[in-house]
Write an enzyme that holds these catalytic residues in place. Structure first.
Site, PDB file in Angstrom:
ATOM      1  N   GLY B  40     -70.490  72.024 -26.132  1.00  0.00           N
ATOM      2  CA  GLY B  40     -71.701  72.768 -26.477  1.00  0.00           C
ATOM      3  C   GLY B  40     -72.773  72.523 -25.446  1.00  0.00           C
ATOM      4  CD  GLU B 109     -64.345  63.243 -18.079  1.00  0.00           C
ATOM      5  OE1 GLU B 109     -63.825  62.879 -19.151  1.00  0.00           O
ATOM      6  OE2 GLU B 109     -64.306  62.565 -17.036  1.00  0.00           O
TER       7      GLU B 109
END
Lengths: 222, 222
Positions: B40, B109
């Site tokens: 997000g 990641e």
DNA sequence: TATATTAGTGTCTGACAGACACTAATGGAG
DNA sequence: CTCCATTAGTGTCTGTCAGACACTAATATA
């Protein structure tokens, strides 16, 4: 820098005179001065979204402990001409008997309007109202939200009137009663309402059964 | 003063190896450093909530034009220990074939995890994921969202596998196929997939019929 | 060529929803 | 007091849909 102004707006429904109505407030300042809007306000730093909605609801209606559910979050950059405001919309259902007891503090500028034919609304509030109506109609079909709009003791005719008002169409009396009976969540009372011709039996919720369903996560099953 | 930090978080689902998976990112900074989180980011001043979600989605996956729907807005004052952050959660569905084409920019990641047994998650992201899973399971029953997780050409067995993976239970092959056939939105192709023993016929969506339903506002009917 | 594996097909049954019409009880009018 | 208008209350039939259930067909591999 990355901060936005965030409000909660609450579409407050009730059923009066057999008609679904929404609480609207008349704006006293520009923009949209004199037009109606869905009540709302800014979220405080220390309160949750739901708390903010409950607070607004209480300020407008003087009512607590009513059905309240988050609806949708509206965040178009241009929805407020003054600048960016994101609003988390909620909708609430208030049974008319709870409502008549208390007059809201800000009630001077608030008034009930027909949910299906509202006056021109400020901002994107027309969309928000339509969104709420659609959600309400949908939830009516597979949950028991409809029961939220009926007094504590009610007749089956009154309950059916709620459904008809929201759905905007007439329902068959026998099919409706069968459906309700099948839920098994109504407790018949030894009281009758004498407003019509033939007295109508009053009912209330049979909480025991209702709680059981709640435990199963069904909450408002239909 | 009345401003809050607002983010969008996106629960991104896909189906890989017949298992429903979510995209999670490993946090490189406190709080919850080293733990996984739902991707997000902050909303920019000039973009709508959906645009922000689409942008995040593209940054994470390199994919556009996928199913994206607003889920719920989470605003507990304590959900982020650093201070108040309200997040508007979305969920997205990406078919595995679209996904494999592009590697996300921040993909280093990011990793796929089992949707039903995710690793420990930062903030209130466990709740958000569960909320998304529940919504997805519900929508699967009365819409056609499930079709979003299948490649352009697919066999009925593959489609059924999507349903079984999301619902977490096996479905009867004949009942499933009857239900799908009744929708009338699949177009049988003159192609067969030869991965199993007996070749399986491929299907794609019969857009004509589908668009018609869309016009009626049914969109994803079941 | 035999076999293991996956694809593909139809029926029966119970639950539920919608259409449909009459009797019962009361208040008010005459 | 009687009649009547009005609202309350009740059961059946029928079509649709969902779930349970078992065998044949086509291919790849041993």
């Amino acid at each position: 820098m990355e901060s936005l102004r965030v409000t909660v707006d609450i579409v407050i429904f009730t059923l009066r005179d057999g008609i679904l109505q929404v609480l609207l407030v008349k704006r006293g300042v520009p923009p949209f001065e004199g037009q109606f809007a869905i009540p709302g306000g800014f979220i405080r730093q220390d309160e949750s979204l739901e708390d903010a909605a409950l607070r607004e609801l209480y300020e407008e209606t003087g009512v607590r402990n009513v059905f309240l559910e988050q609806l949708y979050t509206f965040g178009d950059p241009k929805r407020d001409p003054r600048g960016r405001v994101v609003t988390v919309a909620y909708y609430a259902l208030i049974a008319s008997d709870k409502l008549s007891l208390v007059a809201g503090a800000e009630a001077a500028e608030a008034q009930w309007s027909l949910a299906n034919e509202p006056p021109p609304l400020a901002f994107d509030h027309k969309s928000i109202l339509e969104f709420a109506l659609e959600r309400l109609r949908n939830k009516l079909e597979y949950t028991t939200v409809g029961f939220q709009l009926v007094p504590e003791k009610f007749t089956l005719g009154e309950l059916q009137a709620v459904y008809e008002a929201i759905l905007g169409r007439q329902l068959d009396k026998r099919n409706f009663r069968r459906k309700i009976a099948l839920l098994g969540i109504l407790k018949p009372l030894r009281e009758w309402r004498h407003t019509g011709r033939k007295p109508a039996q009053l009912f209330r919720f049979a909480s025991a059964r209702f709680e059981k369903l709640k435990d199963k996560g069904i909450l408002f099953p239909f």
